[in-house]
Design a protein around this motif. Structure first.
Motif, PDB file in Angstrom:
ATOM      1  N   GLY A   7      -1.495 -34.500  34.860  1.00 19.03           N
ATOM      2  CA  GLY A   7      -1.951 -33.499  35.817  1.00 19.03           C
ATOM      3  C   GLY A   7      -3.381 -33.038  35.637  1.00 19.03           C
ATOM      4  O   GLY A   7      -3.876 -32.254  36.454  1.00 19.03           O
ATOM      5  N   GLY A   8      -4.049 -33.500  34.612  1.00 21.77           N
ATOM      6  CA  GLY A   8      -5.427 -33.102  34.415  1.00 21.77           C
ATOM      7  C   GLY A   8      -6.346 -33.745  35.432  1.00 21.77           C
ATOM      8  O   GLY A   8      -5.941 -34.615  36.210  1.00 21.77           O
ATOM      9  N   GLY A   9      -7.611 -33.307  35.434  1.00 16.92           N
ATOM     10  CA  GLY A   9      -8.570 -33.880  36.366  1.00 16.92           C
ATOM     11  C   GLY A   9      -9.814 -33.022  36.441  1.00 16.92           C
ATOM     12  O   GLY A   9     -10.018 -32.107  35.638  1.00 16.92           O
ATOM     13  N   LEU A  10     -10.633 -33.336  37.425  1.00 18.93           N
ATOM     14  CA  LEU A  10     -11.873 -32.611  37.667  1.00 18.93           C
ATOM     15  C   LEU A  10     -11.628 -31.580  38.765  1.00 18.93           C
ATOM     16  O   LEU A  10     -11.104 -31.921  39.834  1.00 18.93           O
ATOM     17  N   VAL A  11     -12.015 -30.344  38.503  1.00 19.88           N
ATOM     18  CA  VAL A  11     -11.821 -29.280  39.474  1.00 19.88           C
ATOM     19  C   VAL A  11     -13.034 -28.369  39.453  1.00 19.88           C
ATOM     20  O   VAL A  11     -13.688 -28.209  38.416  1.00 19.88           O
ATOM     21  N   GLN A  12     -13.346 -27.788  40.588  1.00 14.59           N
ATOM     22  CA  GLN A  12     -14.475 -26.874  40.679  1.00 14.59           C
ATOM     23  C   GLN A  12     -14.095 -25.500  40.125  1.00 14.59           C
ATOM     24  O   GLN A  12     -12.911 -25.131  40.122  1.00 14.59           O
ATOM     25  N   ASN A  82      -4.963 -21.339  37.156  1.00 14.65           N
ATOM     26  CA  ASN A  82      -5.611 -20.763  38.331  1.00 14.65           C
ATOM     27  C   ASN A  82      -6.948 -20.162  37.963  1.00 14.65           C
ATOM     28  O   ASN A  82      -7.205 -19.822  36.794  1.00 14.65           O
ATOM     29  N   ASN A  83      -7.811 -20.033  38.977  1.00 13.74           N
ATOM     30  CA  ASN A  83      -9.126 -19.424  38.778  1.00 13.74           C
ATOM     31  C   ASN A  83      -9.832 -20.030  37.566  1.00 13.74           C
ATOM     32  O   ASN A  83     -10.304 -19.321  36.671  1.00 13.74           O
ATOM     33  N   LEU A  84      -9.897 -21.341  37.558  1.00 14.46           N
ATOM     34  CA  LEU A  84     -10.439 -22.047  36.407  1.00 14.46           C
ATOM     35  C   LEU A  84     -11.929 -21.798  36.234  1.00 14.46           C
ATOM     36  O   LEU A  84     -12.674 -21.643  37.220  1.00 14.46           O
ATOM     37  N   LYS A  85     -12.333 -21.763  34.985  1.00 14.31           N
ATOM     38  CA  LYS A  85     -13.728 -21.509  34.620  1.00 14.31           C
ATOM     39  C   LYS A  85     -14.254 -22.697  33.825  1.00 14.31           C
ATOM     40  O   LYS A  85     -13.465 -23.430  33.207  1.00 14.31           O
ATOM     41  N   PRO A  86     -15.561 -22.894  33.804  1.00 16.64           N
ATOM     42  CA  PRO A  86     -16.104 -24.019  33.016  1.00 16.64           C
ATOM     43  C   PRO A  86     -15.655 -23.994  31.559  1.00 16.64           C
ATOM     44  O   PRO A  86     -15.455 -25.060  30.957  1.00 16.64           O
ATOM     45  N   GLU A  87     -15.453 -22.820  31.005  1.00 13.51           N
ATOM     46  CA  GLU A  87     -15.028 -22.736  29.608  1.00 13.51           C
ATOM     47  C   GLU A  87     -13.570 -23.138  29.400  1.00 13.51           C
ATOM     48  O   GLU A  87     -13.103 -23.234  28.253  1.00 13.51           O
ATOM     49  N   ASP A  88     -12.850 -23.385  30.482  1.00 13.24           N
ATOM     50  CA  ASP A  88     -11.489 -23.911  30.375  1.00 13.24           C
ATOM     51  C   ASP A  88     -11.483 -25.428  30.194  1.00 13.24           C
ATOM     52  O   ASP A  88     -10.412 -26.029  29.994  1.00 13.24           O
ATOM     53  N   VAL A 111     -13.740 -28.601  34.287  1.00 17.75           N
ATOM     54  CA  VAL A 111     -14.076 -27.610  35.315  1.00 17.75           C
ATOM     55  C   VAL A 111     -15.591 -27.611  35.484  1.00 17.75           C
ATOM     56  O   VAL A 111     -16.333 -27.190  34.591  1.00 17.75           O
ATOM     57  N   SER A 112     -16.024 -28.104  36.622  1.00 18.18           N
ATOM     58  CA  SER A 112     -17.458 -28.253  36.850  1.00 18.18           C
ATOM     59  C   SER A 112     -17.744 -28.290  38.335  1.00 18.18           C
ATOM     60  O   SER A 112     -16.962 -28.830  39.117  1.00 18.18           O
ATOM     61  N   ALA A 113     -18.905 -27.765  38.680  1.00 20.51           N
ATOM     62  CA  ALA A 113     -19.337 -27.808  40.074  1.00 20.51           C
ATOM     63  C   ALA A 113     -19.991 -29.167  40.364  1.00 20.51           C
ATOM     64  O   ALA A 113     -20.290 -29.477  41.505  1.00 20.51           O
TER      65      ALA A 113
END
Length: 113
Positions: A7-12, A82-88, A111-113
């Motif tokens: 379930g992992g991946g890249l998310v903003q 939820n509400n993921l942050k880059p530090e996650d 977690v990256s833009a």
């Protein structure tokens, strides 16, 4: 014992992911299970735990944003992020604590833009 995380991946930033862990090789419904994570250069930390009776515990960083749940019939444990942050950003591991602890292979959350 096997703990297969997915379930992992890249998310903003601000996004959500749902991690799943399929467990086998032990009596799942009688055991506490947990999710841990390890960021680059940091020690692995357990972020959420759920007991056999459904009691949950979270670190301060996970509280109010992450939710751990379990499905004993399917022998799976989930972690809703939820509400993921880059530090996650980290590799997230499924974990069965105890006198003999077991760890899954991990799934990467970025977690990256």
């Amino acid at each position: 014992v096997q703990l297969q995380a997915s379930g992992g991946g890249l998310v903003q930033p601000g996004g959500s992911l749902r991690l799943s862990c399929a467990a086998s090789g032990f009596i799942f419904k009688l055991n506490t299970v947990a999710w841990a994570r390890q960021s680059p250069g940091k020690q692995r930390e357990v972020v959420a735990t759920i007991t056999s009776t459904g009691g949950t515990n979270y670190t301060d960083s996970a509280k109010d944003r992450f939710t751990i749940s379990r499905d004993n019939a399917r022998r799976t444990v989930h972690l809703q992020l939820n509400n993921l942050k880059p530090e996650d950003t980290a590799v997230y591991y499924c974990h069965r604590p105890g006198a003999t602890a077991y760890w899954g292979q991990g799934t990467l959350v970025t977690v990256s833009a």
